[in-house]
Design a protein around this motif. Structure first.
Motif, short mmCIF file in Angstrom:
data_model
loop_
_atom_site.label_atom_id
_atom_site.label_comp_id
_atom_site.label_asym_id
_atom_site.label_seq_id
_atom_site.Cartn_x
_atom_site.Cartn_y
_atom_site.Cartn_z
N GLU A 53 -0.92 9.23 5.98
CA GLU A 53 -2.29 8.69 5.69
C GLU A 53 -2.43 7.05 6.05
OE1 GLU A 53 -2.87 9.39 1.48
OE2 GLU A 53 -3.59 11.42 1.80
N LEU A 54 -1.42 6.41 5.78
CA LEU A 54 -1.41 4.89 6.14
C LEU A 54 -1.05 4.68 7.67
CD1 LEU A 54 0.73 3.43 3.16
CD2 LEU A 54 -1.74 3.46 3.57
N THR A 55 -0.30 5.32 8.39
CA THR A 55 -0.13 5.18 9.69
C THR A 55 -1.22 5.91 10.60
OG1 THR A 55 1.42 7.05 9.79
CG2 THR A 55 2.40 4.81 9.35
N GLN A 56 -1.81 7.14 10.06
CA GLN A 56 -2.76 7.97 10.78
C GLN A 56 -2.09 8.29 11.98
OE1 GLN A 56 -6.41 8.18 9.72
NE2 GLN A 56 -5.31 7.61 8.18
N ALA A 96 1.91 9.74 1.99
CA ALA A 96 1.57 8.36 2.14
C ALA A 96 1.59 7.76 3.55
CB ALA A 96 2.35 7.49 1.11
N VAL A 97 2.93 7.91 4.14
CA VAL A 97 3.18 7.71 5.60
C VAL A 97 2.12 8.08 6.57
CG1 VAL A 97 4.84 7.89 7.52
CG2 VAL A 97 5.53 6.91 5.42
N ALA A 121 0.85 -1.39 0.00
CA ALA A 121 -0.19 0.00 0.05
C ALA A 121 0.69 1.23 -0.08
CB ALA A 121 -0.96 -0.13 1.20
N LEU A 122 2.06 1.32 0.57
CA LEU A 122 3.01 2.50 0.72
C LEU A 122 3.56 2.56 -0.72
CD1 LEU A 122 4.61 4.56 2.36
CD2 LEU A 122 6.26 2.86 2.60
N ALA A 142 0.77 3.99 -2.74
CA ALA A 142 0.46 5.66 -2.53
C ALA A 142 1.58 6.46 -2.96
CB ALA A 142 0.14 5.67 -1.03
#
Length: 417
Positions: A151-154, A148-149, A126-127, A130
């Protein structure tokens, strides 16, 4: 013996570096050995070292280091990821490193740095998707990865860590540790980062060199005094007065741009870092006359680089790619662009470092090189290719430092009492 390792460029060695070495001595104690992995003639952003690697190694030893190793040019003048890979693999190969230290804008976020490094090291699908989408949207790699980081890690802090230059390198060290072998690590604070900017100090030296005022060198010494330890200031001033032993990027640039590779588009596209359209941009900028590509301003090469820079091709990448072209580093040269280090080069040691060196020569998993003539004993093709590049790059540096007549094969490791 307990040990701690640090990777550095010291381009030049300033008071912030001195304070880091003092902190490490305080943290680990006087009996612990401090090992330094030091860039050679060229540094990570594609710029030449201001002073010779042996001078910088001597300064580090005088300021508290015990054993100084050289990071081969194949890593020292590469991306942050490959720079860190080479440093960590070199240090692990010594067999004597017990801890790792690095500077960071967020020294109190050591656990977060490790957490993010582990996330990046495992390269989740996913990273990658993105990041590619961000690049397609015109953000550039760094901004795409940061977005991306986050958004993916919140976790906004994770993204913030990727906006800080020293912390980005810290993340790459931790990524390399995830991949090649764990070590306890310590994040060190940066000391007055804006004031102790190595690039700003180099710019100040260039201004003094260009000045036609009689008092320019005296004013430079006055300006450097609060920024550099006296031995470091003295080394720079001595080189300026003698007219040799110092290389500035603006002086080197015309030679780099006259490489025959810039006259052939296809040849340029084979150079490491020249992909994704950069070769075409550089070729078009130089195709008429490389000499005319440099303006008449105070920093013509910097202006040239900035004129080419985009989100997709930041200035540091362009500098590295131009250096790679001048040195003939092609993307397909696996030994120079993908393989790990093939040897451990010793630049100098203290009395305590002599003991460390003795242990290292017994425990190391790579050949230990004490002087350039030892390169002749290497059998591995990867090691030989990296050694050849090191010798070529050092010869280029010495040529422009007014030391063309100095033989690398006569150098011995520096020994400090």
């Amino acid at each position: 013996m307990d040990t701690c390792a640090l990777t550095a460029e010291y381009n030049p060695f300033h008071r912030g570096h001195q304070e880091q070495l003092r902190l490490l001595g305080q943290h680990f104690g006087k009996k612990a050995g401090l090992i330094l992995c030091l860039s050679g003639p060229f540094c990570q952003r594609g710029v030449p070292a201001l002073l010779d690697k042996r001078v910088r190694a001597g300064l580090a030893l005088a300021m508290g280091a015990d054993l100084v190793l050289e990071l081969p040019v194949a890593f020292a003048a590469a991306s942050a990821e490959r720079f860190a890979q080479g440093a960590i693999q070199t240090l692990l190969a010594t067999g004597v490193v017990r801890h790792l230290a690095y500077g960071s804008e967020a020294p109190d976020q050591g656990d977060k740095i490790k957490e993010l490094a582990a996330f990046l090291a495992h390269e989740p699908q996913a990273l990658g998707q993105a990041i590619r989408q961000g690049i397609a949207d015109g953000l550039g790699f760094a901004a795409s990865r940061q977005k991306a980081v986050t958004e993916l890690t919140q976790d906004p802090l994770m993204g913030q860590l990727l906006s800080q230059s020293n912390t980005i390198l810290a993340l790459e060290y931790e990524k390399a540790l995830v991949r090649y072998g764990p070590l306890p690590s310590l994040a060190l604070p940066l000391f007055d980062k804006e004031r102790h900017s190595a690039s700003a100090i180099r710019d100040r030296v260039w201004e003094a060199v260009q000045s036609d005022q009689k008092e320019a060198l005296w004013q430079l010494l006055t300006d450097l005094a609060p920024l550099l330890p006296p031995p470091s200031s003295a080394a720079i001033m001595d080189a300026l007065i003698q007219g040799k032993g110092l290389v500035l990027e603006e002086d080197l640039a015309p030679f780099l741009l006259r490489s025959p590779r810039f006259r052939n588009r296809e040849s340029l596209e084979e150079i490491a870092g020249m992909q994704a359209g950069l070769a075409n941009r550089v070729f078009n900028a130089l195709k008429d006359d490389p000499a005319r590509a440099l303006s008449e301003g105070p920093r013509p090469y910097e202006a040239f680089i900035n004129g080419l820079a985009t989100r997709a091709h930041p200035a540091s990448r362009i500098r590295r790619a131009i250096l790679a072209a001048a040195l003939g580093i092609r993307k397909q040269d696996r030994a120079l662009t993908q393989a790990g280090p093939g040897y451990i080069r010793v630049l100098g040691f203290s009395r305590q470092g002599r003991r460390l060196l003795s242990y290292m020569r017994r425990e190391a998993s790579l050949p230990v090189i004490m002087q350039a003539s030892d390169f002749r004993q290497l059998k591995d093709e990867t090691a030989l290719a990296q050694a050849s590049l090191d010798l070529q790059a050092q010869a280029l540096w010495q040529l422009h430092a007014g030391q063309a007549g100095t033989s690398q094969f006569q150098d011995r490791p520096i020994q400090v009492p």
